[in-house]
Design a protein around this motif. Structure first.
Motif, PDB file in Angstrom:
ATOM      1  N   THR A   1      68.483  99.765  78.632  1.00 50.57           N
ATOM      2  CA  THR A   1      67.252  99.275  78.010  1.00 50.57           C
ATOM      3  C   THR A   1      67.482  99.182  76.502  1.00 50.57           C
ATOM      4  N   LEU A   2      66.551  98.579  75.813  1.00 47.13           N
ATOM      5  CA  LEU A   2      66.667  98.496  74.359  1.00 47.13           C
ATOM      6  C   LEU A   2      66.739  99.868  73.697  1.00 47.13           C
ATOM      7  N   ALA A   3      66.212 100.884  74.364  1.00 44.46           N
ATOM      8  CA  ALA A   3      66.295 102.246  73.831  1.00 44.46           C
ATOM      9  C   ALA A   3      67.745 102.741  73.761  1.00 44.46           C
ATOM     10  N   ASP A   4      68.656 102.077  74.473  1.00 44.95           N
ATOM     11  CA  ASP A   4      70.072 102.452  74.468  1.00 44.95           C
ATOM     12  C   ASP A   4      70.869 101.752  73.375  1.00 44.95           C
ATOM     13  N   LEU A   5      70.233 100.928  72.561  1.00 47.28           N
ATOM     14  CA  LEU A   5      70.973 100.137  71.579  1.00 47.28           C
ATOM     15  C   LEU A   5      71.744 100.997  70.580  1.00 47.28           C
ATOM     16  N   ALA A   6      71.154 102.043  70.072  1.00 49.83           N
ATOM     17  CA  ALA A   6      71.864 102.883  69.099  1.00 49.83           C
ATOM     18  C   ALA A   6      73.107 103.509  69.732  1.00 49.83           C
ATOM     19  N   ALA A   7      72.967 104.033  70.940  1.00 51.22           N
ATOM     20  CA  ALA A   7      74.106 104.678  71.609  1.00 51.22           C
ATOM     21  C   ALA A   7      75.192 103.661  71.943  1.00 51.22           C
ATOM     22  N   THR A   8      74.815 102.509  72.484  1.00 50.92           N
ATOM     23  CA  THR A   8      75.824 101.504  72.847  1.00 50.92           C
ATOM     24  C   THR A   8      76.481 100.922  71.602  1.00 50.92           C
ATOM     25  N   SER A   9      75.722 100.755  70.538  1.00 48.01           N
ATOM     26  CA  SER A   9      76.295 100.249  69.282  1.00 48.01           C
ATOM     27  C   SER A   9      77.338 101.205  68.733  1.00 48.01           C
ATOM     28  N   SER A  10      77.056 102.486  68.812  1.00 42.38           N
ATOM     29  CA  SER A  10      77.996 103.500  68.332  1.00 42.38           C
ATOM     30  C   SER A  10      79.271 103.506  69.172  1.00 42.38           C
ATOM     31  N   ILE A  11      79.114 103.432  70.488  1.00 41.34           N
ATOM     32  CA  ILE A  11      80.272 103.384  71.384  1.00 41.34           C
ATOM     33  C   ILE A  11      81.081 102.124  71.117  1.00 41.34           C
TER      34      ILE A  11
ATOM     35  N   HIS B   1      87.002  92.048  59.479  1.00 41.29           N
ATOM     36  CA  HIS B   1      85.846  91.248  59.910  1.00 41.29           C
ATOM     37  C   HIS B   1      84.779  92.186  60.491  1.00 41.29           C
ATOM     38  N   PRO B   2      84.125  92.966  59.655  1.00 45.07           N
ATOM     39  CA  PRO B   2      83.171  93.969  60.163  1.00 45.07           C
ATOM     40  C   PRO B   2      82.003  93.373  60.943  1.00 45.07           C
ATOM     41  N   GLU B   3      81.760  92.083  60.798  1.00 46.81           N
ATOM     42  CA  GLU B   3      80.683  91.450  61.566  1.00 46.81           C
ATOM     43  C   GLU B   3      80.957  91.534  63.073  1.00 46.81           C
ATOM     44  N   TYR B   4      82.231  91.692  63.467  1.00 41.28           N
ATOM     45  CA  TYR B   4      82.574  91.811  64.886  1.00 41.28           C
ATOM     46  C   TYR B   4      82.363  93.223  65.418  1.00 41.28           C
ATOM     47  N   LEU B   5      81.964  94.129  64.561  1.00 41.29           N
ATOM     48  CA  LEU B   5      81.715  95.511  64.977  1.00 41.29           C
ATOM     49  C   LEU B   5      80.225  95.786  65.177  1.00 41.29           C
ATOM     50  N   ILE B   6      79.420  94.733  65.185  1.00 40.30           N
ATOM     51  CA  ILE B   6      77.977  94.869  65.365  1.00 40.30           C
ATOM     52  C   ILE B   6      77.605  94.378  66.755  1.00 40.30           C
ATOM     53  N   LEU B   7      77.015  95.235  67.544  1.00 41.87           N
ATOM     54  CA  LEU B   7      76.576  94.895  68.887  1.00 41.87           C
ATOM     55  C   LEU B   7      75.139  94.392  68.828  1.00 41.87           C
ATOM     56  N   GLY B   8      74.916  93.200  69.333  1.00 44.79           N
ATOM     57  CA  GLY B   8      73.559  92.655  69.380  1.00 44.79           C
ATOM     58  C   GLY B   8      72.787  93.212  70.560  1.00 44.79           C
TER      59      GLY B   8
ATOM     60  N   ALA C   1      78.673  98.175  80.117  1.00 48.38           N
ATOM     61  CA  ALA C   1      79.259  96.882  80.464  1.00 48.38           C
ATOM     62  C   ALA C   1      78.133  95.860  80.513  1.00 48.38           C
ATOM     63  N   THR C   2      78.449  94.651  80.053  1.00 48.54           N
ATOM     64  CA  THR C   2      77.472  93.562  80.017  1.00 48.54           C
ATOM     65  C   THR C   2      78.087  92.326  80.654  1.00 48.54           C
ATOM     66  N   TRP C   3      77.297  91.621  81.446  1.00 46.14           N
ATOM     67  CA  TRP C   3      77.735  90.340  81.978  1.00 46.14           C
ATOM     68  C   TRP C   3      76.925  89.231  81.321  1.00 46.14           C
ATOM     69  N   ALA C   4      77.487  88.044  81.318  1.00 44.45           N
ATOM     70  CA  ALA C   4      76.802  86.882  80.759  1.00 44.45           C
ATOM     71  C   ALA C   4      77.227  85.650  81.541  1.00 44.45           C
TER      72      ALA C   4
ATOM     73  N   GLU D   1      80.771  85.989  83.239  1.00 47.40           N
ATOM     74  CA  GLU D   1      81.740  86.657  82.377  1.00 47.40           C
ATOM     75  C   GLU D   1      81.420  88.141  82.251  1.00 47.40           C
ATOM     76  N   LEU D   2      82.458  88.944  82.264  1.00 45.37           N
ATOM     77  CA  LEU D   2      82.325  90.329  81.824  1.00 45.37           C
ATOM     78  C   LEU D   2      82.404  90.251  80.311  1.00 45.37           C
ATOM     79  N   GLU D   3      81.255  90.344  79.677  1.00 42.36           N
ATOM     80  CA  GLU D   3      81.161  90.109  78.236  1.00 42.36           C
ATOM     81  C   GLU D   3      81.580  91.330  77.424  1.00 42.36           C
ATOM     82  N   ASP D   4      81.142  92.500  77.856  1.00 42.93           N
ATOM     83  CA  ASP D   4      81.454  93.753  77.162  1.00 42.93           C
ATOM     84  C   ASP D   4      81.860  94.800  78.188  1.00 42.93           C
ATOM     85  N   LEU D   5      82.817  95.620  77.826  1.00 36.29           N
ATOM     86  CA  LEU D   5      83.187  96.793  78.601  1.00 36.29           C
ATOM     87  C   LEU D   5      83.753  97.800  77.610  1.00 36.29           C
ATOM     88  N   PHE D   6      82.967  98.835  77.331  1.00 37.27           N
ATOM     89  CA  PHE D   6      83.373  99.820  76.330  1.00 37.27           C
ATOM     90  C   PHE D   6      83.022 101.224  76.819  1.00 37.27           C
ATOM     91  N   VAL D   7      83.961 102.138  76.604  1.00 36.00           N
ATOM     92  CA  VAL D   7      83.756 103.547  76.944  1.00 36.00           C
ATOM     93  C   VAL D   7      84.048 104.363  75.692  1.00 36.00           C
TER      94      VAL D   7
END
Length: 146
Positions: A6-16, A34-41, A63-66, A73-79
């Motif tokens: 959920t949107l409440a997870d944005l801070a945690a997922t952004s940090s990861i 290119h620090p702009e690539y380190l920002i999760l929308g 993990a995010t699909w799009a 697409e598997l858009e994001d996969l981060f642990v």
């Protein structure tokens, strides 16, 4: 536990996202340049396309699909780097595959980070081409999910 994010997870997922991205020595220089690539929308979380893995009440991966031009697409996969090699990424990929299979999707594709090709192969992806990215050519991979 894996659940829909959920949107409440944005801070945690952004940090990861930032920590995991920078943990790969092979990518760090380009990303810091290119620090702009380190920002999760928030789009994946807001759109119900992101699943998060929790352990002891904390988000430890996501993990995010799009859908891009008719391709899933598997858009994001981060642990979180402190939780790697515990099966979390595998569980996240499998959850995305389950969600998409239930929607009638037959294939999941990814533009793979060249540093983790062995992982993608281990979870069932096979090579299917090459994509040009901001940082050069990267393998395209596909996994049958039907």
């Amino acid at each position: 536990m894996i659940r829909l994010g959920t949107l409440a997870d944005l801070a945690a997922t952004s940090s990861i996202y930032r920590r995991a991205s920078l943990s790969n020595v092979g990518d760090r220089g380009n990303l810091l340049a290119h620090p702009e690539y380190l920002i999760l929308g928030p789009e994946g979380l807001a759109g119900g396309r992101t699943h998060v893995a929790e352990q002891d009440g904390s988000v430890v991966g996501f993990a995010t699909w799009a859908e891009t031009a008719g391709t899933m697409e598997l858009e994001d996969l981060f642990v979180d780097p402190g939780y790697i090699r515990r099966g979390i990424a595998t569980a996240l990929v499998n959850r995305i595959a389950e969600v998409l299979r239930a929607r009638g999707v037959e294939r999941l594709e990814v533009t793979a980070n060249p540093h983790v090709l062995d992982f993608y192969r281990a979870v069932g992806f096979t090579d299917c081409g090459v994509a040009e990215t901001e940082f050069g050519a990267a393998p395209r991979m596909v996994r049958a999910i039907s």
